[in-house]
Design an enzyme around this catalytic site. Structure first.
Site, PDB file in Angstrom:
ATOM      1  N   GLY A  17       0.839  -1.199   0.000  1.00  0.00           N
ATOM      2  CA  GLY A  17       0.000   0.000   0.000  1.00  0.00           C
ATOM      3  C   GLY A  17       0.867   1.239   0.000  1.00  0.00           C
ATOM      4  N   GLY A  19       1.098   5.339   1.221  1.00  0.00           N
ATOM      5  CA  GLY A  19       0.557   6.384   2.074  1.00  0.00           C
ATOM      6  C   GLY A  19       0.988   7.741   1.564  1.00  0.00           C
ATOM      7  N   VAL A  24       4.570   0.975   1.484  1.00  0.00           N
ATOM      8  CA  VAL A  24       4.835  -0.157   2.371  1.00  0.00           C
ATOM      9  C   VAL A  24       4.937  -1.422   1.511  1.00  0.00           C
ATOM     10  CG1 VAL A  24       3.993  -1.491   4.339  1.00  0.00           C
ATOM     11  CG2 VAL A  24       3.606   0.977   4.271  1.00  0.00           C
ATOM     12  N   ASP A 142      -2.729  10.042  15.164  1.00  0.00           N
ATOM     13  CA  ASP A 142      -3.157   9.716  13.799  1.00  0.00           C
ATOM     14  C   ASP A 142      -3.927   8.401  13.766  1.00  0.00           C
ATOM     15  OD1 ASP A 142      -3.451  10.367  11.140  1.00  0.00           O
ATOM     16  OD2 ASP A 142      -1.570   9.447  10.513  1.00  0.00           O
TER      17      ASP A 142
END
Ligand code: ATP
Ligand code: MG
Length: 384
Positions: A17, A19, A24, A142
């Site tokens: 994925g 961000g 990642v 977060d």
């Protein structure tokens, strides 16, 4: 990048994925033959400046430092941080079960609600993870669905401590005053105080973000796009009353009105799930809070700090069922001590943005300017 060997230790398998700051990858630790997730940030990626890279370096360092102190079943382990010449790499535990964001996306696509039992199960795991973070005197800052991941057994784990407010920030932020930088985070999940102020955040800020996540799991909607005060049960009628009340309390505008931290939320969840008594647990926590605020307010009165005392009394007024009575008793005590309490706004002190004091100060500022102008006029008139 797949098949590339990193640091002579990890074989990159595939991207998992992307961000805002990096990608990642799934990797294999060659020596141990175990999977790892590696977040990689390239020095020259997406037109990044040297300053931005230095900032990311700091975040990775912080995440690795906090991660080293957090060996908890509900937190994604951070094994290592490797600053390379052209890239930064954070070596993490691999969570093969995807993220809570994936689960939400799936439920939206399939138009299927996430079962309440699943919501409370995820909630308990996240609350336990937050408890461990708050025990270190840190605030995650977060918490959001993409930062909650599932392991092979389906247990939820909190990830991404790179934006955390680490312990010791209180004095640092108060020294900087209005120069303190704004809080980083994701606006869709930020607490009002995280979004509007740059003052030191309490664990209750994570509790708010957690409330936004739970509201979304139950209803499929982001709370911050709804009318303030909207209850999950209004959009999802099978929400148990206790859970609806808990989520509403977590979403209270003032941090003092929320369950205070991960541990408090976990206790309330357990009380609600076992049907032992959510109300009883909530009342116990409120009573403990009234006791602590009473001690603080009394201390403020004894040290001739009526402003501080009044702030605390206003917080107590909002705590049901006994807060108001305890506050009134302290008001009587203040009268006995011949202390006049100032009248201040009912907005909670910790959530009030810095500029909120300005309107109250304006008449004084105007008066000071007028006096200055008169003085200058006088001096001019006298020809000095
Ligand atoms: P942001 O950059 O705003 O924090 P994000 O959380 O989506 O957004 P990343 O933390 O870079 O960004 O993660 C990107 C994706 O990679 C996540 O959404 C998640 O699906 C996946 N991911 C991250 N860490 C792991 C991990 N340890 N194991 C498995 N998948 C992961
Ligand atoms: Mg993330």
């Amino acid at each position: 990048m797949p098949d590339k060997i990193l640091f002579g230790e990890y074989r990159i398998e595939k991207p998992l994925g992307k961000g805002a700051f990096g990608t990642v990858f799934l990797a294999t630790h060659l020596g141990l033959n175990v999977p790892r997730a590696i977040k990689i940030v390239l020095r020259n990626g997406s037109g990044r400046t040297g300053d931005e890279f230095a900032e990311l370096e700091k975040r990775f360092e912080l995440e690795a430092r906090l991660g080293a102190q957090l060996d908890h079943p509900n937190i994604i382990r951070v094994y290592d941080y490797k600053p390379g010449k052209d890239l930064l790499a954070l070596i993490m535990e691999y969570a093969p079960g995807g993220s809570l964001q994936d689960l939400l996306d799936h439920s939206r696509r399939e138009k299927e609600q996430i079962p309440v039992d699943k919501v409370t199960q995820v909630a308990c795991a996240v609350a336990a993870g937050l408890e461990a973070i708050h025990d270190l005197d840190a605030v995650h800052r977060d918490l959001k669905p993409s930062n909650i991941l599932f392991d092979a057994l389906g247990h939820a784990k909190v990830a991404d401590l790179g934006l955390a407010q680490a312990s010791g920030g209180a004095s640092h932020r108060s020294t900087l005053g209005s120069l303190a930088p704004k809080h980083p985070g994701t606006p869709e999940y930020m607490s009002p105080e995280q979004e509007l102020t740059s003052s030191y955040l309490t664990p209750a800020s994570d509790v708010y973000s957690f409330g936004v996540v739970l509201f979304e799991l139950l209803t499929g909607h982001n709370y911050k796009l709804k009318q303030p005060g909207t209850h999950a049960a209004a959009l999802r009628p099978d929400t148990p009353t206790w859970l609806d009340e808990l989520v509403a309390a977590m979403l209270a505008k003032a941090p003092e009105d929320r369950p205070w931290d991960g541990a408090a939320v976990l206790k309330l969840l357990k009380a609600g799930i076992t049907k032992a008594s959510y109300e009883e647990e909530r009342a116990q926590q409120q009573a403990a809070r009234v006791k602590s605020l009473t001690a603080q307010a009394l201390n403020a009165l004894e040290h001739s700090k009526p402003g501080r005392a009044q702030q605390l009394l206003e917080v107590m007024d909002r705590i049901a069922p006994d807060g108001k009575a305890a506050a009134d008793a302290l008001r009587a005590r203040a009268r006995e001590m011949k202390i006049t309490l100032p009248v201040i706004s009912s907005a909670a002190p910790a959530t009030r943005p810095r500029t909120a004091n300005l309107p109250r100060r304006l008449p004084w500022v105007a008066l000071a300017l007028l006096l200055l102008a008169l003085l200058a006029g006088g001096i001019w008139g006298f020809g000095i």
